[in-house]
Design an enzyme around this catalytic site. Structure first.
Site, short mmCIF file in Angstrom:
data_model
loop_
_atom_site.label_atom_id
_atom_site.label_comp_id
_atom_site.label_asym_id
_atom_site.label_seq_id
_atom_site.Cartn_x
_atom_site.Cartn_y
_atom_site.Cartn_z
N ASP A 320 0.70 -1.28 -0.05
CA ASP A 320 -0.07 0.02 0.04
C ASP A 320 0.90 1.21 0.00
OD1 ASP A 320 -2.29 -1.54 -0.31
OD2 ASP A 320 -3.09 -1.26 1.79
N TYR A 407 -9.68 -0.32 2.94
CA TYR A 407 -9.30 -0.24 4.64
C TYR A 407 -8.82 1.03 4.99
CZ TYR A 407 -9.14 -5.10 6.08
OH TYR A 407 -9.28 -6.34 6.60
#
Ligand code: NAG
Ligand code: NAG
Ligand code: CU
Length: 669
Positions: A320, A407
């Protein structure tokens, strides 16, 4: 309620008063300003005019000054900055990746190199927003939507980096997956499963498409999470929250520098790392001086490998920070919700693909947190004179939230007056769901690679591995890494009634191999010490790592994602300081081959004893989804602590009074 837009205010006042020399009060580690990002855009576009070049920016950040220059600057604090001010840009120019360093003072390019190695830069937000619209104009996709009886106007798509599985084709591709937004904002739990959509980001078109057959889209039942859209019965109401500071906050933010209690530190911000804590020093009231603890700390990478090997999911092995950018994915904090009412906020700027600056309001908050005990004792051993001495703890928290798709990563740096720094991570947001033709557990015939969290919805198994870069400088730059093992000793000579006891055996790591630690196998303590500084009674001054609950990767070492995420092979690593070794998964992580990771750098097995060293700590969570994680998951958190260990002569908060009791407004007693 104090909502102070710090950077905005400071920029305004600087511009008003010192418009000719806007850099006057800049800290050399301050993130690039709006103007500086614009300057980078202008300077690069001058060399590569957009009229004749295809130019997109994938990183524009501070090219960090040399560490010795910063330390020198810090020790003398000249009012005029003597440290160079440079920007580092990664741009894709006509499909070729360039690394460009720009001197912001003289406003020119000082170097421009082409990246020839494996891997691609961080994706830009802008190209992703173009890519996600492509399916809706793509015949075969329209066909698939029709076949499923879905309403095209209710389809939304999202991009997913596609990893690397040993292939030699070198194209900047991304997967696109689509979801239904019909009757719910919770798109992530309503995937249109079974479709493979690959977009080539340079050609900006769909280059691969496959419809593996109809799998029902999970229904929208019970997927809503906005309170305004919920129906009774409601859960018991929570009473009012209390954060009341009649004397104002105990901390001061000046630009990006924070001082609070005995701590001083700098909050930087990077498009890739997000928040960067630098130059954290603690004032030692006995030695009457500030002592450095942390030169720099940030999350270097986050690896999220999903554990479903089937066509829909096998590629989901996300990095990420490197692929999407923690800074680029930082979201504005919601006052009174994400941060308490006594918080102060910092705005920041990041870049857009065309190089123009983009404001992220309330990107970071800083607040004092109450409620814990700092230390205490009730003395009952003195006959007739029992007493209790109890001190209240106040901590300072720096918080930021990074939302990458489904998320939310809540990232905290907590500072304690006792000298501890506690970095913490909490996860929330929405599970990544795989649609299946199964409504009840008793219909499951084979491994579904996750938990059936709702009808037709598998919450797929996965991990979250964060790796922290912690350049500790314990009371100076030359440090060593010490392992103190606890060992059982047998009493064999009859000298005691005991048959055994434990003692400590300390060992100083000589090189990088000595410092690769898998936690949990044997008890012990890990610390970074300064062997050149001792306490009055002769101990090396140090800081101990109290690690997070250890998580170990379960993929095999020869599996492609594990090669790319090999920095998770150990829970703790130590390297000699090297300005270029910043990103544990490599500088270019999208489609990376794992040839520029912490695991590769440390193969040199360099000396780390009594040197400027960097501690790396992997904080992991194996996530076996549960029904409570649906439709949105309550916080799941983990933390570790950097704790002074023989750093001070004694308890450093021995003479710290508790905060005054605040009279409650509207309350007479
Ligand atoms: C499809 O969705 C659009 C947008 O929400 C809506 O206006 C339209 O009525 C829907 N069509 C059908 C056939 O449900
Ligand atoms: C710093 O790290 C890079 C990348 O690992 C390496 O190429 C270089 O040799 C290192 N420099 C030193 C002085 O070790
Ligand atoms: Cu998870």
């Amino acid at each position: 309620m104090k909502l102070v837009l710090f950077s905005a205010l400071i920029l305004l006042s600087l511009e008003a008063v010192f418009s000719a020399t806007p850099l006057l009060f800049q800290h050399p580690l301050d993130p690039l300003t709006k103007e500086e990002i614009k300057d980078v855009q202008t300077i690069v576009q001058k060399k590569y005019p957009t009229s004749s070049n295809r130019l997109s920016f994938h990183y524009i950040g501070l090219d960090e000054p040399q560490k010795d220059a910063i330390l020198k600057w810090e020790s003398i604090k000249p009012t005029i900055i003597t440290v160079p001010r440079k920007a580092f840009a990664i741009a894709i120019i006509n499909s070729i990746t360039h690394e460009i360093v720009i001197d912001l003072k003289v406003r020119r390019i000082v170097s421009d190199n082409v990246h020839n190695g494996n891997g691609f830069p961080t994706l830009s937000v802008d190209e992703q927003s173009v890519a996600i619209e492509l399916p809706k104009k793509y015949g075969p996709f329209l066909e698939s939507v029709k076949k499923r009886g879905l309403n095209l106007s209710e389809v939304v798509c999202s991009t997913f980096t596609s990893g690397w599985f040993g292939e030699t084709i070198n194209r900047r591709t991304v997967r696109v997956e689509c979801f239904m937004k019909e009757n719910t904002p919770n798109i992530w739990v309503r995937p249109i499963s079974g479709l493979t959509i690959v977009v080539d980001l340079e050609l900006m078109k769909i280059v691969e498409y496959h419809d593996g057959g109809i799998i029902p889209v999970p229904t929208d039942d019970n997927t809503e999470y906005r309170l305004s859209h919920q129906n009774p019965p409601f859960s018991p109401k929570q009473k009012s929250q209390a954060t009341h500071q009649p004397e104002g906050p105990g901390f001061k933010i000046s630009g990006h520098s924070v001082s609070w209690a005995n701590w001083k530190f700098h909050i930087g911000f990077d498009p890739r790392a997000g928040v960067v804590i630098s130059l954290a020093s603690i004032y030692d009231s006995e030695k009457h001086k500030s002592r450095r603890v942390l030169y720099k700390g940030y999350i270097s990478e986050l690896f999220v490998p999903y554990q479903d090997p089937t066509d829909d999911f096998y590629y989901k092995t996300f990095f990420d920070a490197g692929e999407f950018g923690f800074g680029l994915s930082t979201v504005p904090l919601v006052p009174n919700r994400d941060c308490p009412s006594n918080a102060q906020f910092l705005d920041t700027y990041v870049h857009q693909a065309d190089g123009s600056p983009l404001l992220i309001e309330k990107a970071v908050c800083v607040f004092e947190q109450y409620g814990n005990i700092m230390w205490r004792h009730t003395e009952t051993g003195i006959p007739g004179q029992p007493f209790a001495e109890s001190r209240t703890e106040v901590n300072l928290v720096v918080r930021t939230i990074v939302t990458v798709g489904n998320y939310d990563n809540i990232i905290d740096w907590e500072f304690k007056a006792s000298g501890s720094i506690k970095p913490a991570i909490a996860l929330s947001g929405i599970l990544e769901i795989k649609g299946v033709d199964i409504k009840h557990k008793n219909e499951i015939k084979s491994d579904q690679h996750g938990t059936l969290v709702s009808a037709n919805s598998i919450g797929v198994y996965h991990d979250h591995f964060y790796i922290y870069h912690l350049d500790l400088d314990i009371d100076g730059v030359s440090n060593s890494f010490e392992k103190t093992n606890l060992k059982t000793v047998r009493v064999t000579d009859g000298s005691s009634k005991r048959k055994s006891y434990w003692t400590t055996v300390s060992e100083t790591a000589k090189n990088e191999n000595d410092a690769k630690i898998i936690l949990g196998s044997s008890p012990g303590e890990l610390s970074v010490v300064n062997p050149n500084k001792k306490t009055a009674v002769g101990n090396d001054v140090g800081y101990r790592l109290i690690p997070a609950i250890p998580a170990h990767p379960l993929l095999t070492n020869d599996d492609w994602p594990q090669i790319r995420g090999a920095f998770t092979d150990f829970n703790v690593w130590v390297t000699p300081y090297n300005r270029t070794e910043k990103w544990a998964g490599g500088l270019y992580v999208d489609h990376s081959h794992g040839d520029d990771t912490l695991a590769v750098w440390t193969k040199k097995n360099r000396d780390i004893e009594n040197k400027d060293i960097v501690l790396w700590h992997v904080v992991g969570i194996h996530h076996v989804p549960a029904q409570e994680d649906f439709p949105i998951m309550p916080l799941l958190s983990t933390a570790f602590e950097l704790r002074p260990t023989n750093f001070f002569e004694r308890n450093p908060v021995l003479k710290t009074p508790s905060p005054k009791d605040a009279p409650w407004p509207g309350c007479s007693n």
